[in-house]
Design an enzyme around this catalytic site. Sequence first.
Site, mmCIF file in Angstrom:
data_model
loop_
_atom_site.group_PDB
_atom_site.id
_atom_site.type_symbol
_atom_site.label_atom_id
_atom_site.label_comp_id
_atom_site.label_asym_id
_atom_site.label_seq_id
_atom_site.Cartn_x
_atom_site.Cartn_y
_atom_site.Cartn_z
ATOM 1 N N GLY A 14 -16.927 12.132 24.827
ATOM 2 C CA GLY A 14 -16.383 13.399 24.337
ATOM 3 C C GLY A 14 -15.196 13.156 23.416
ATOM 4 O O GLY A 14 -14.333 12.335 23.737
ATOM 5 N N ARG A 75 -22.832 10.274 22.914
ATOM 6 C CA ARG A 75 -23.064 9.719 24.254
ATOM 7 C C ARG A 75 -24.437 9.065 24.165
ATOM 8 O O ARG A 75 -25.441 9.759 24.050
ATOM 9 C CB ARG A 75 -23.074 10.828 25.301
ATOM 10 C CG ARG A 75 -21.751 11.614 25.391
ATOM 11 C CD ARG A 75 -21.777 12.523 26.597
ATOM 12 N NE ARG A 75 -20.724 13.538 26.573
ATOM 13 C CZ ARG A 75 -19.486 13.342 27.007
ATOM 14 N NH1 ARG A 75 -19.131 12.175 27.489
ATOM 15 N NH2 ARG A 75 -18.604 14.329 26.968
ATOM 16 N N ASP A 106 -14.121 6.789 30.621
ATOM 17 C CA ASP A 106 -14.566 5.735 31.549
ATOM 18 C C ASP A 106 -15.959 5.189 31.203
ATOM 19 O O ASP A 106 -16.214 3.983 31.340
ATOM 20 C CB ASP A 106 -14.501 6.199 33.012
ATOM 21 C CG ASP A 106 -15.224 7.521 33.258
ATOM 22 O OD1 ASP A 106 -15.712 8.144 32.282
ATOM 23 O OD2 ASP A 106 -15.308 7.938 34.430
ATOM 24 N N THR A 129 -9.594 10.723 26.261
ATOM 25 C CA THR A 129 -10.391 11.787 26.878
ATOM 26 C C THR A 129 -9.439 12.896 27.310
ATOM 27 O O THR A 129 -8.341 12.604 27.799
ATOM 28 C CB THR A 129 -11.198 11.300 28.103
ATOM 29 O OG1 THR A 129 -11.643 12.455 28.834
ATOM 30 C CG2 THR A 129 -10.404 10.432 29.047
ATOM 31 N N ASP A 131 -9.754 14.652 29.803
ATOM 32 C CA ASP A 131 -9.779 14.795 31.267
ATOM 33 C C ASP A 131 -8.638 14.076 31.999
ATOM 34 O O ASP A 131 -8.370 14.368 33.159
ATOM 35 C CB ASP A 131 -11.107 14.280 31.832
ATOM 36 C CG ASP A 131 -12.292 15.121 31.396
ATOM 37 O OD1 ASP A 131 -12.076 16.185 30.804
ATOM 38 O OD2 ASP A 131 -13.445 14.698 31.653
ATOM 39 N N ASP A 133 -8.673 11.260 33.348
ATOM 40 C CA ASP A 133 -9.254 10.831 34.633
ATOM 41 C C ASP A 133 -9.456 9.312 34.733
ATOM 42 O O ASP A 133 -10.226 8.857 35.574
ATOM 43 C CB ASP A 133 -10.594 11.558 34.861
ATOM 44 C CG ASP A 133 -11.598 11.264 33.757
ATOM 45 O OD1 ASP A 133 -11.205 10.718 32.712
ATOM 46 O OD2 ASP A 133 -12.786 11.583 33.943
ATOM 47 N N ARG A 175 -14.528 17.343 33.987
ATOM 48 C CA ARG A 175 -15.759 17.191 34.751
ATOM 49 C C ARG A 175 -15.535 16.908 36.241
ATOM 50 O O ARG A 175 -15.953 17.678 37.077
ATOM 51 C CB ARG A 175 -16.599 16.071 34.143
ATOM 52 C CG ARG A 175 -18.049 16.240 34.400
ATOM 53 C CD ARG A 175 -18.864 15.132 33.804
ATOM 54 N NE ARG A 175 -18.197 14.371 32.780
ATOM 55 C CZ ARG A 175 -18.704 14.109 31.593
ATOM 56 N NH1 ARG A 175 -19.872 14.594 31.265
ATOM 57 N NH2 ARG A 175 -18.061 13.364 30.734
HETATM 58 O O1 F6P Z 1 -15.079 14.230 29.211
HETATM 59 C C1 F6P Z 1 -14.580 15.240 28.416
HETATM 60 C C2 F6P Z 1 -15.352 16.517 28.615
HETATM 61 O O2 F6P Z 1 -14.831 17.493 27.728
HETATM 62 C C3 F6P Z 1 -15.388 17.052 30.040
HETATM 63 O O3 F6P Z 1 -14.219 17.742 30.394
HETATM 64 C C4 F6P Z 1 -16.614 17.914 30.012
HETATM 65 O O4 F6P Z 1 -17.175 18.052 31.286
HETATM 66 C C5 F6P Z 1 -17.544 17.123 29.125
HETATM 67 O O5 F6P Z 1 -16.726 16.321 28.292
HETATM 68 C C6 F6P Z 1 -18.461 17.952 28.263
HETATM 69 O O6 F6P Z 1 -19.277 17.077 27.545
HETATM 70 P P1 F6P Z 1 -20.253 17.517 26.344
HETATM 71 O O7 F6P Z 1 -19.379 17.862 25.168
HETATM 72 O O8 F6P Z 1 -21.090 16.318 26.098
HETATM 73 O O9 F6P Z 1 -20.977 18.707 26.840
#
Ligand code: F6P
Length: 326
Positions: A14, A75, A106, A129, A131, A133, A175
């Site tokens: 992300g 991703r 991660d 990120t 998050d 995390d 997440r």
């Molecule tokens: O990891 C960052 C994040 O924004 C999370 O908070 C969220 O759950 C996820 O990515 C959403 O991912 P995508 O943009 O692939 O839907």
Amino acid sequence: MNKINRIGVFTSGGDAPGMNAAIRAVVRAGIYYNKEIVGIYRGYEGMIEGDFEEMDVRSVANILQRGGTMLKSARSKEFRTPEGRKKAFEQLKKSNIDALIGIGGDGSFTGMHHLYLEHGMPYICIPGTIDNDIPGTDYTIGYDTATNTAVEAIDKIRDTALSHNRLFFIEVMGRDSGYIAISSGIAGGAVSIIIPEEETSIDELVEKLNKGGKKNKTSSLVIVAEGGKSGSAMEIAEKVKEKSSYFDTKVTILGHLQRGGTPTYFDRLLASKMGVAAIEGLDQGKTDAMVGIRHHDIIFNKFDDIMNQPKDIHKDDLRIAKILSI
Ligand code: F6P
């Protein structure tokens, strides 16, 4: 380890505000230390396909203040397989890249670790990120900006909540992590904060909301981190409605709004420090590691030393939220 002359830089997973500032820092510090820097587009997807471009000082002009990532992100499912990683390694060798700096979460760190174990490709990860995390660092790039964005949205929702005497459930990103929820919840004056790290009893929540109602509380904001055990903001709102018809209830999901926007000074500074540190770390022979920040100091942690530990939410923040939401 052989001397590193040519470094590939990429962003993965992300996107997060401040990734551009980190790319700029890697490119400029790399050139300062007489390295060649190659930009890898679209994360591991672009690595597998050899979507590479030589970077110079001017390639990263005027990106410091921009959200998103100029190198784009993805991703990649294919990179999760040994075959995908072999293809990526072959592309890197074809371009004479002898080390990597990857900016991501991660999953991105784990990807580089596998490439290192299977093909010996040296690397440093920069934690990027929203998050926050990843263990081994107090802050990840993007978390500060995303939290500020959430707080700004919460303040706006409070205006309309107050005008209509309403109860709002506001869902924020993260997440498996309650960092954005707890920080924006405290800063936005939430009555309750629901995070994945803690069990939340709907009965206790309803009791708290009722208590507030009896004390003439005219609006209430509940912040919910996505992906929690108690369900989404929508599901929690439904459960509360089943137990109490007392409230006029609305739900707002902030979603990807939190991923964009101009990075704060904090994220630009963090990204700049981490980008320089990543280049210097590689030059000093560090590898299979992530740059982090602890009490304002740059540190390095090996993958195996941090990635098997969870990053705990600050327990004291939970206590503060409870005291202030009476
Ligand atoms: O990891 C960052 C994040 O924004 C999370 O908070 C969220 O759950 C996820 O990515 C959403 O991912 P995508 O943009 O692939 O839907």
